[in-house]
Scaffold this motif. Structure first.
Motif, PDB file in Angstrom:
ATOM      1  N   VAL A   4      14.210  28.430 -15.671  1.00 21.29           N
ATOM      2  CA  VAL A   4      12.849  28.278 -15.517  1.00 21.29           C
ATOM      3  C   VAL A   4      12.132  29.350 -16.298  1.00 21.29           C
ATOM      4  CG1 VAL A   4      10.714  27.428 -14.341  1.00 21.29           C
ATOM      5  CG2 VAL A   4      13.124  26.342 -14.056  1.00 21.29           C
ATOM      6  N   SER A   6       8.421  31.436 -17.421  1.00 22.41           N
ATOM      7  CA  SER A   6       7.053  31.173 -17.191  1.00 22.41           C
ATOM      8  C   SER A   6       6.173  31.109 -18.350  1.00 22.41           C
ATOM      9  CB  SER A   6       6.557  32.741 -16.547  1.00 22.41           C
ATOM     10  OG  SER A   6       6.723  33.565 -17.391  1.00 22.41           O
ATOM     11  N   TYR A  56      -0.317  27.591  -8.635  1.00 26.11           N
ATOM     12  CA  TYR A  56       1.060  27.596  -9.364  1.00 26.11           C
ATOM     13  C   TYR A  56       1.923  26.332  -9.446  1.00 26.11           C
ATOM     14  CZ  TYR A  56       5.882  28.743  -9.426  1.00 26.11           C
ATOM     15  OH  TYR A  56       7.227  29.027  -9.766  1.00 26.11           O
ATOM     16  N   ILE A  58       5.299  24.261 -11.359  1.00 26.88           N
ATOM     17  CA  ILE A  58       6.373  24.181 -11.882  1.00 26.88           C
ATOM     18  C   ILE A  58       7.117  22.957 -12.447  1.00 26.88           C
ATOM     19  CG2 ILE A  58       7.586  24.063  -9.633  1.00 26.88           C
ATOM     20  CD1 ILE A  58       9.762  26.084 -10.847  1.00 26.88           C
ATOM     21  N   SER A  59       7.527  22.713 -13.509  1.00 29.04           N
ATOM     22  CA  SER A  59       8.197  21.717 -13.842  1.00 29.04           C
ATOM     23  C   SER A  59       9.688  21.850 -14.405  1.00 29.04           C
ATOM     24  CB  SER A  59       7.409  21.243 -15.263  1.00 29.04           C
ATOM     25  OG  SER A  59       8.152  19.910 -15.774  1.00 29.04           O
ATOM     26  N   GLU A  60      10.737  21.156 -13.597  1.00 16.78           N
ATOM     27  CA  GLU A  60      12.065  21.239 -13.826  1.00 16.78           C
ATOM     28  C   GLU A  60      12.130  20.521 -15.353  1.00 16.78           C
ATOM     29  OE1 GLU A  60      14.573  22.611 -12.315  1.00 16.78           O
ATOM     30  OE2 GLU A  60      13.235  23.469 -10.549  1.00 16.78           O
ATOM     31  N   CYS A  65       7.303  27.329 -15.680  1.00 17.89           N
ATOM     32  CA  CYS A  65       6.326  27.473 -14.252  1.00 17.89           C
ATOM     33  C   CYS A  65       5.219  28.220 -14.948  1.00 17.89           C
ATOM     34  CB  CYS A  65       7.141  28.154 -13.166  1.00 17.89           C
ATOM     35  SG  CYS A  65       7.681  29.774 -13.559  1.00 17.89           S
ATOM     36  N   LEU A 107       1.924  22.012 -18.477  1.00 22.07           N
ATOM     37  CA  LEU A 107       2.157  21.934 -17.148  1.00 22.07           C
ATOM     38  C   LEU A 107       1.172  21.088 -16.445  1.00 22.07           C
ATOM     39  CD1 LEU A 107       3.371  25.477 -16.027  1.00 22.07           C
ATOM     40  CD2 LEU A 107       4.673  23.503 -15.796  1.00 22.07           C
TER      41      LEU A 107
END
Length: 179
Positions: A4, A6, A56, A58-60, A65, A107
């Motif tokens: 992952v 940024s 914050y 996050i996307s798998e 992220c 995101l």
């Protein structure tokens, strides 16, 4: 191997792809530069009209992220993204910075399910703001960068260095013995 990255990594990749190698393969750690320290101080002190700050996400599925500085929700349910920057907004924003903003927009859309109305870059020191148009070109830049960054990490490939004036201010310069 699932990595992952940024949103900031996207910008760094386009600055110099070798930075991704140093961060994720060598796990090199560097001292914060003057610009990094100053930016952090400005982010901490800034007061802006926003519905949410320092989000914050996050996307798998995206492998991405990031921290979105602020969003403002509009009456129609869309959002304005507010990005805080300390640089001169009178200059044209680079595509690498726009790719970072596109990554943030992707995101927000993926994780929060919100529609982006606009992205505004704001410099609290000068009170300048600039509306940024993110196109499919910038979203494609994100996808291409993520693909190449994964390849660098998984295959442990050291990319060619970006040469020139960028190297002077690069915090990873000490690791490049060929620049």
């Amino acid at each position: 191997m699932s990595v992952v990255f940024s949103c900031e990594d996207i910008r760094q990749f386009y600055y110099c792809p070798r930075i991704i190698y140093f961060r994720y393969v060598l796990r090199a750690r560097v001292q914060q530069t003057f610009k990094m320290v100053r930016g952090s101080e400005v982010h901490r002190k800034v007061s802006i009209d926003a519905d949410r700050r320092n989000i914050y996400l996050i996307s798998e599925s995206l492998g991405l992220c990031g921290i979105v500085d602020a969003i403002r929700v509009n009456d129609d349910g869309s959002v304005d993204v507010i990005e805080i920057k300390t640089g001169d907004l009178r200059r044209r924003m680079s595509d690498s910075h726009k790719a970072q903003l596109a990554a943030q927009a992707m995101l927000i859309e993926e994780v929060l399910g919100l529609r982006i109305r606009r992205i505004v870059v704001y410099n609290p020191e000068t009170k300048q703001s600039l509306e940024i148009n993110i196109s499919s070109y910038h979203r494609d830049m994100v996808v291409r960068a993520l693909d190449e960054m994964r390849r660098i990490v998984v295959e442990e490939l050291i990319p060619s260095a970006t040469r020139g004036s960028r190297c002077v201010d690069c915090e990873y310069r000490v690791y490049c013995d060929d620049v």
